[in-house]
Design a protein around this motif. Structure first.
Motif, PDB file in Angstrom:
ATOM      1  N   HIS A 160       0.831  -1.209   0.000  1.00  0.00           N
ATOM      2  CA  HIS A 160       0.000   0.000   0.000  1.00  0.00           C
ATOM      3  C   HIS A 160       0.864   1.256   0.000  1.00  0.00           C
ATOM      4  N   ALA A 161       1.926   1.261   0.807  1.00  0.00           N
ATOM      5  CA  ALA A 161       2.822   2.422   0.856  1.00  0.00           C
ATOM      6  C   ALA A 161       3.485   2.647  -0.497  1.00  0.00           C
ATOM      7  N   ASP A 162       3.877   1.572  -1.143  1.00  0.00           N
ATOM      8  CA  ASP A 162       4.498   1.685  -2.457  1.00  0.00           C
ATOM      9  C   ASP A 162       3.530   2.292  -3.471  1.00  0.00           C
ATOM     10  N   GLU A 163       2.272   1.917  -3.373  1.00  0.00           N
ATOM     11  CA  GLU A 163       1.264   2.453  -4.284  1.00  0.00           C
ATOM     12  C   GLU A 163       1.044   3.947  -4.052  1.00  0.00           C
ATOM     13  N   VAL A 164       0.942   4.357  -2.791  1.00  0.00           N
ATOM     14  CA  VAL A 164       0.720   5.767  -2.460  1.00  0.00           C
ATOM     15  C   VAL A 164       1.900   6.622  -2.911  1.00  0.00           C
ATOM     16  N   LEU A 165       3.110   6.176  -2.598  1.00  0.00           N
ATOM     17  CA  LEU A 165       4.290   6.961  -2.957  1.00  0.00           C
ATOM     18  C   LEU A 165       4.506   6.990  -4.464  1.00  0.00           C
ATOM     19  N   GLY A 166       4.233   5.884  -5.130  1.00  0.00           N
ATOM     20  CA  GLY A 166       4.377   5.854  -6.575  1.00  0.00           C
ATOM     21  C   GLY A 166       3.442   6.821  -7.268  1.00  0.00           C
ATOM     22  N   ARG A 167       2.302   7.062  -6.643  1.00  0.00           N
ATOM     23  CA  ARG A 167       1.304   7.953  -7.240  1.00  0.00           C
ATOM     24  C   ARG A 167       1.622   9.426  -6.984  1.00  0.00           C
ATOM     25  N   TRP A 168       2.191   9.742  -5.802  1.00  0.00           N
ATOM     26  CA  TRP A 168       2.276  11.139  -5.394  1.00  0.00           C
ATOM     27  C   TRP A 168       3.677  11.678  -5.171  1.00  0.00           C
ATOM     28  N   ALA A 169       4.705  10.858  -5.189  1.00  0.00           N
ATOM     29  CA  ALA A 169       6.060  11.346  -4.886  1.00  0.00           C
ATOM     30  C   ALA A 169       6.498  12.443  -5.850  1.00  0.00           C
ATOM     31  N   ALA A 170       6.266  12.242  -7.139  1.00  0.00           N
ATOM     32  CA  ALA A 170       6.702  13.222  -8.132  1.00  0.00           C
ATOM     33  C   ALA A 170       6.020  14.567  -7.920  1.00  0.00           C
ATOM     34  N   VAL A 171       4.769  14.552  -7.469  1.00  0.00           N
ATOM     35  CA  VAL A 171       4.038  15.793  -7.240  1.00  0.00           C
ATOM     36  C   VAL A 171       4.683  16.581  -6.108  1.00  0.00           C
ATOM     37  N   MET A 172       4.997  15.905  -5.021  1.00  0.00           N
ATOM     38  CA  MET A 172       5.567  16.588  -3.865  1.00  0.00           C
ATOM     39  C   MET A 172       6.995  17.062  -4.115  1.00  0.00           C
ATOM     40  N   LEU A 173       7.757  16.313  -4.892  1.00  0.00           N
ATOM     41  CA  LEU A 173       9.138  16.691  -5.166  1.00  0.00           C
ATOM     42  C   LEU A 173       9.242  17.870  -6.121  1.00  0.00           C
ATOM     43  N   ASP A 174       8.129  18.264  -6.719  1.00  0.00           N
ATOM     44  CA  ASP A 174       8.148  19.387  -7.647  1.00  0.00           C
ATOM     45  C   ASP A 174       8.398  20.711  -6.932  1.00  0.00           C
ATOM     46  N   SER A 175       8.182  20.742  -5.627  1.00  0.00           N
ATOM     47  CA  SER A 175       8.411  21.956  -4.840  1.00  0.00           C
ATOM     48  C   SER A 175       9.398  21.649  -3.727  1.00  0.00           C
ATOM     49  N   ASP A 176      10.447  22.468  -3.623  1.00  0.00           N
ATOM     50  CA  ASP A 176      11.479  22.225  -2.630  1.00  0.00           C
ATOM     51  C   ASP A 176      10.939  22.224  -1.208  1.00  0.00           C
ATOM     52  N   VAL A 177       9.952  23.069  -0.941  1.00  0.00           N
ATOM     53  CA  VAL A 177       9.491  23.224   0.433  1.00  0.00           C
ATOM     54  C   VAL A 177       8.772  21.985   0.960  1.00  0.00           C
ATOM     55  N   TYR A 178       8.268  21.111   0.059  1.00  0.00           N
ATOM     56  CA  TYR A 178       7.581  19.904   0.500  1.00  0.00           C
ATOM     57  C   TYR A 178       8.436  18.649   0.309  1.00  0.00           C
ATOM     58  N   ALA A 179       9.659  18.800  -0.156  1.00  0.00           N
ATOM     59  CA  ALA A 179      10.484  17.639  -0.472  1.00  0.00           C
ATOM     60  C   ALA A 179      10.771  16.803   0.767  1.00  0.00           C
ATOM     61  N   GLU A 180      10.996  17.461   1.913  1.00  0.00           N
ATOM     62  CA  GLU A 180      11.308  16.695   3.124  1.00  0.00           C
ATOM     63  C   GLU A 180      10.119  15.875   3.590  1.00  0.00           C
ATOM     64  N   VAL A 181       8.901  16.365   3.347  1.00  0.00           N
ATOM     65  CA  VAL A 181       7.708  15.616   3.738  1.00  0.00           C
ATOM     66  C   VAL A 181       7.703  14.255   3.064  1.00  0.00           C
ATOM     67  N   ILE A 182       7.850  14.256   1.748  1.00  0.00           N
ATOM     68  CA  ILE A 182       7.822  12.990   1.020  1.00  0.00           C
ATOM     69  C   ILE A 182       9.055  12.164   1.342  1.00  0.00           C
ATOM     70  N   ASP A 183      10.175  12.822   1.607  1.00  0.00           N
ATOM     71  CA  ASP A 183      11.407  12.108   1.915  1.00  0.00           C
ATOM     72  C   ASP A 183      11.252  11.271   3.175  1.00  0.00           C
ATOM     73  N   ARG A 184      10.644  11.844   4.214  1.00  0.00           N
ATOM     74  CA  ARG A 184      10.452  11.109   5.455  1.00  0.00           C
ATOM     75  C   ARG A 184       9.483   9.945   5.271  1.00  0.00           C
ATOM     76  N   HIS A 185       8.457  10.134   4.450  1.00  0.00           N
ATOM     77  CA  HIS A 185       7.507   9.043   4.211  1.00  0.00           C
ATOM     78  C   HIS A 185       8.128   7.948   3.352  1.00  0.00           C
ATOM     79  N   VAL A 186       9.046   8.320   2.472  1.00  0.00           N
ATOM     80  CA  VAL A 186       9.787   7.300   1.720  1.00  0.00           C
ATOM     81  C   VAL A 186      10.649   6.483   2.679  1.00  0.00           C
ATOM     82  N   GLU A 187      11.242   7.157   3.653  1.00  0.00           N
ATOM     83  CA  GLU A 187      12.035   6.451   4.671  1.00  0.00           C
ATOM     84  C   GLU A 187      11.173   5.420   5.404  1.00  0.00           C
ATOM     85  N   LEU A 188       9.967   5.815   5.778  1.00  0.00           N
ATOM     86  CA  LEU A 188       9.048   4.900   6.466  1.00  0.00           C
ATOM     87  C   LEU A 188       8.685   3.723   5.571  1.00  0.00           C
TER      88      LEU A 188
END
Length: 277
Positions: A160-188
């Protein structure tokens, strides 16, 4: 000389990014005030050092310009897709909450409160109780049936985590200010997938697809230990990280688009406890 890398180089969060920009502006203003005061007190110094005065003035102008431009650009970028960013963060909260609540369920610690908001609050307190959570995790890994249930739960959560991140990671990484948010969830998600691979490799499931994934997992080469103590500690770390990200990401999401904005749009009062649950 061998270079020592203590860990991943994370992108700046929203708060740290704004703090750095505002510190730069404050430093520039302080330098400007200092220059004005110095000119009043000792004007002859700047007349004698015209080149230094010109350089100092240029540096102050550049610092103020960078601070103002960065603030304006990032504010516009955040506002342009803030609703989408909040939606993605709610999905990340949901995923993190599924992880820690799923592990609590297997451990027999999931609260049975009638109110979902109360159950989330109670469950979060249980997760932060490290001795209690560790004892429950040890009881799970020492019991064959509960360990098998944990293995199935971890496999589901990793997928499930792989599906969520695969769908939304690129969107969040498009802005520097939200990059750490997705980074921490990728770590999880990486921790969950890593644990799932180790469990499936040690005790191959009936699912052939999971068997193939486990055989190809790099965790087998990197981490050989799968003792009960190691496994329990890993479960505790993952569970507490998931709860921490659940809480922190929800708090940030409600700052990106306040509840009052949604209330004004729909003309109703939305209880804060229900937002993102």
């Amino acid at each position: 000389m061998r270079r020592h890398d203590p860990g991943p180089r994370r992108s700046r969060s929203v708060e740290s990014y704004l703090r750095q920009t505002r510190i730069l502006a404050a430093v520039a203003l302080a330098a400007l005030v200092g220059g004005v005061v110095s000119d009043v007190i000792n004007a002859s110094f700047w007349r004698r050092h015209a080149l230094l005065a010109g350089l100092a003035a240029s540096v102050i102008v550049v610092m103020l310009s960078v601070a103002v431009i960065n603030e304006v650009i990032e504010r516009r970028r955040r506002e342009r897709w803030s609703v989408l960013a909040q939606y993605v963060m709610f999905e990340l909260v949901r995923n993190a909450r599924m992880i820690w609540s799923g592990i609590l369920d297997v451990a027999g610690l999931l609260p049975a409160d009638s109110s979902q908001a109360k159950a989330v609050e109670t469950g979060a307190h249980i997760v932060r109780d490290t001795p209690r959570l560790t004892a429950a995790a040890r009881a799970v890994v020492d019991d064959d049936d509960r360990r098998a249930r944990l293995q199935s739960e971890i496999a589901f959560l990793a997928e499930h985590a792989d599906e969520v991140l695969g769908r939304w990671a690129a969107v969040m990484l498009d802005s520097d200010v939200y990059a750490e948010v997705i980074d921490r969830h990728v770590e999880l998600a990486g921790d969950v997938a890593w644990l799932g691979g180790r469990l499936d490799n040690a005790q191959p499931p009936d699912d052939e697809r999971r068997q193939k994934r486990a055989r190809s997992s790099p965790a087998v080469q990197i981490e050989a230990d799968l003792s009960g103590e190691w496994l329990a500690d890993r479960i505790v770390v993952i569970t507490q990280l998931a709860e921490q990200l659940d809480r922190g990401t929800l708090e940030l999401a409600l700052k990106v688009v306040p509840v009052q904005w949604w209330e004004a749009r729909v003309g109703t009062t939305v209880p804060v406890g229900r937002v993102g649950s």
